[in-house]
Design an enzyme around this catalytic site. Structure first.
Site, PDB file in Angstrom:
ATOM      1  N   LYS A 241       0.821  -1.224   0.000  1.00 29.19           N
ATOM      2  CA  LYS A 241       0.000   0.000   0.000  1.00 29.19           C
ATOM      3  C   LYS A 241       0.850   1.268   0.000  1.00 29.19           C
ATOM      4  O   LYS A 241       0.550   2.218  -0.730  1.00 29.19           O
ATOM      5  CB  LYS A 241      -0.934  -0.019   1.218  1.00 29.19           C
ATOM      6  CG  LYS A 241      -1.775   1.238   1.364  1.00 29.19           C
ATOM      7  CD  LYS A 241      -2.849   1.059   2.409  1.00 29.19           C
ATOM      8  CE  LYS A 241      -2.314   0.836   3.805  1.00 29.19           C
ATOM      9  NZ  LYS A 241      -1.817   2.072   4.450  1.00 29.19           N
TER      10      LYS A 241
ATOM     11  N   ARG B 173      -0.502  -9.778  13.204  1.00 30.40           N
ATOM     12  CA  ARG B 173      -0.715  -8.426  12.662  1.00 30.40           C
ATOM     13  C   ARG B 173      -1.769  -8.442  11.561  1.00 30.40           C
ATOM     14  O   ARG B 173      -2.618  -7.566  11.474  1.00 30.40           O
ATOM     15  CB  ARG B 173       0.584  -7.913  12.046  1.00 30.40           C
ATOM     16  CG  ARG B 173       1.307  -6.901  12.887  1.00 30.40           C
ATOM     17  CD  ARG B 173       2.664  -6.638  12.302  1.00 30.40           C
ATOM     18  NE  ARG B 173       2.660  -5.662  11.236  1.00 30.40           N
ATOM     19  CZ  ARG B 173       3.615  -5.570  10.306  1.00 30.40           C
ATOM     20  NH1 ARG B 173       4.610  -6.417  10.285  1.00 30.40           N
ATOM     21  NH2 ARG B 173       3.549  -4.634   9.392  1.00 30.40           N
TER      22      ARG B 173
ATOM     23  N   ARG C  64      -9.228   4.630  10.185  1.00 35.02           N
ATOM     24  CA  ARG C  64      -9.030   3.235  10.556  1.00 35.02           C
ATOM     25  C   ARG C  64     -10.314   2.608  11.090  1.00 35.02           C
ATOM     26  O   ARG C  64     -10.404   1.389  11.194  1.00 35.02           O
ATOM     27  CB  ARG C  64      -7.963   3.123  11.661  1.00 35.02           C
ATOM     28  CG  ARG C  64      -6.561   3.365  11.156  1.00 35.02           C
ATOM     29  CD  ARG C  64      -5.547   3.143  12.261  1.00 35.02           C
ATOM     30  NE  ARG C  64      -4.239   3.643  11.877  1.00 35.02           N
ATOM     31  CZ  ARG C  64      -3.364   2.952  11.141  1.00 35.02           C
ATOM     32  NH1 ARG C  64      -3.640   1.732  10.750  1.00 35.02           N
ATOM     33  NH2 ARG C  64      -2.207   3.474  10.817  1.00 35.02           N
TER      34      ARG C  64
ATOM     35  N   ARG D  66      13.858  -9.158  12.558  1.00 35.19           N
ATOM     36  CA  ARG D  66      13.236  -8.251  13.525  1.00 35.19           C
ATOM     37  C   ARG D  66      12.000  -8.946  14.093  1.00 35.19           C
ATOM     38  O   ARG D  66      11.373  -9.748  13.402  1.00 35.19           O
ATOM     39  CB  ARG D  66      12.803  -6.944  12.836  1.00 35.19           C
ATOM     40  CG  ARG D  66      13.955  -6.155  12.224  1.00 35.19           C
ATOM     41  CD  ARG D  66      13.450  -4.829  11.677  1.00 35.19           C
ATOM     42  NE  ARG D  66      12.158  -4.987  11.026  1.00 35.19           N
ATOM     43  CZ  ARG D  66      11.244  -4.031  10.900  1.00 35.19           C
ATOM     44  NH1 ARG D  66      11.483  -2.831  11.367  1.00 35.19           N
ATOM     45  NH2 ARG D  66      10.104  -4.259  10.290  1.00 35.19           N
TER      46      ARG D  66
ATOM     47  N   ARG E 241      11.578 -11.639   5.760  1.00 35.94           N
ATOM     48  CA  ARG E 241      12.549 -10.541   5.745  1.00 35.94           C
ATOM     49  C   ARG E 241      13.671 -10.726   6.763  1.00 35.94           C
ATOM     50  O   ARG E 241      13.430 -11.055   7.916  1.00 35.94           O
ATOM     51  CB  ARG E 241      11.832  -9.210   6.016  1.00 35.94           C
ATOM     52  CG  ARG E 241      10.954  -8.796   4.876  1.00 35.94           C
ATOM     53  CD  ARG E 241      10.844  -7.305   4.780  1.00 35.94           C
ATOM     54  NE  ARG E 241      10.191  -6.748   5.942  1.00 35.94           N
ATOM     55  CZ  ARG E 241       9.477  -5.611   5.903  1.00 35.94           C
ATOM     56  NH1 ARG E 241       9.341  -4.964   4.777  1.00 35.94           N
ATOM     57  NH2 ARG E 241       8.925  -5.156   6.996  1.00 35.94           N
TER      58      ARG E 241
END
Ligand SMILES: [Zn+2]
Length: 216
Positions: A15, A173, A90, A162, A129
């Site tokens: 996005k 998430r 949101r 991370r 990642r």
């Protein structure tokens, strides 16, 4: 009449990347709520100080503070022709507040592209990642792997994951995003403003689709 676009999409769907491209192609300012928060806090505006106080207490920043920042930003001359909103609203309460706010500027939300993809695609993109300890170079297990596992190609430093990029965090998430956003999606769908865009495809294909949705 100003044109306002609300861009929606889960983490990992690209996005942010699309927001930058579309804002440029449509000559609209990219109004990111994250950037607005950082800017207000850095410049120590009254709203920034207020937001910081809530953040320091570990509390959510109340809607009126967030909406104040949006109002401020949309009042600037570069937003006379409208804006592309990213990260706001949101919730449906914020969406209703936005309707009232845009009416003050003689406008309304014109388009709500919802870039989306299957959970598995998002998880794969986000959880693979690996970040370089020395300089933050980012690699991806599948899409951009380092030549040697666990080692940065550019400076030989150790790569680590991370917490945000660990699979279990990513799954959570994404679930939280879809749960929290469902009412907002329904809100814009009921108003006939929502268009779903398949975000699993290459960046330029998604951009082309977005531009079609946005017209001209
Ligand atoms: Zn590195």
């Amino acid at each position: 009449m100003p044109v306002y676009i609300v861009l929606l999409g889960p983490p990992g769907v690209g996005k942010g990347t699309q927001a930058k491209i579309i804002a440029e192609r449509k000559s609209l300012p990219h109004v990111s709520s994250g950037d607005l928060f950082r800017e207000n806090i850095k410049n120590e505006t009254a709203l920034g100080k207020s937001a910081q106080a809530f953040i320091n207490k570990g509390e959510l920043v109340p809607d009126d503070v967030t909406i104040g920042m949006i109002r401020d930003r949309l009042s600037r001359p570069d937003c006379a022709g409208g804006a592309l909103l990213d990260g706001f609203p949101r919730t449906t309460v914020q969406a209703e507040a936005l309707e009232r706010l845009l009416a003050e500027f003689g406008g309304k939300v014109n388009y709500v592209p919802f870039i989306t993809a299957a959970d598995s695609t998002l998880v794969e993109r986000l959880s693979g990642r690996w970040t370089c300890k020395a300089q933050g170079h980012v690699f991806h297990e599948k899409h951009n792997p380092p030549q040697k596992a666990g080692v940065c190609d550019l400076d030989g430093s150790e790569l680590y994951q991370r917490d945000d990029d660990k699979a279990e965090t990513v799954v959570r998430r994404i679930q939280v995003y879809f749960t929290q956003t469902a009412p907002l999606i329904a809100f814009y769908r009921e108003r006939g403003l929502l268009t779903e865009i398949d975000g699993a495809r290459p960046i330029d294909v998604v951009t082309a689709d977005l531009l079609t949705v946005l017209g001209k």
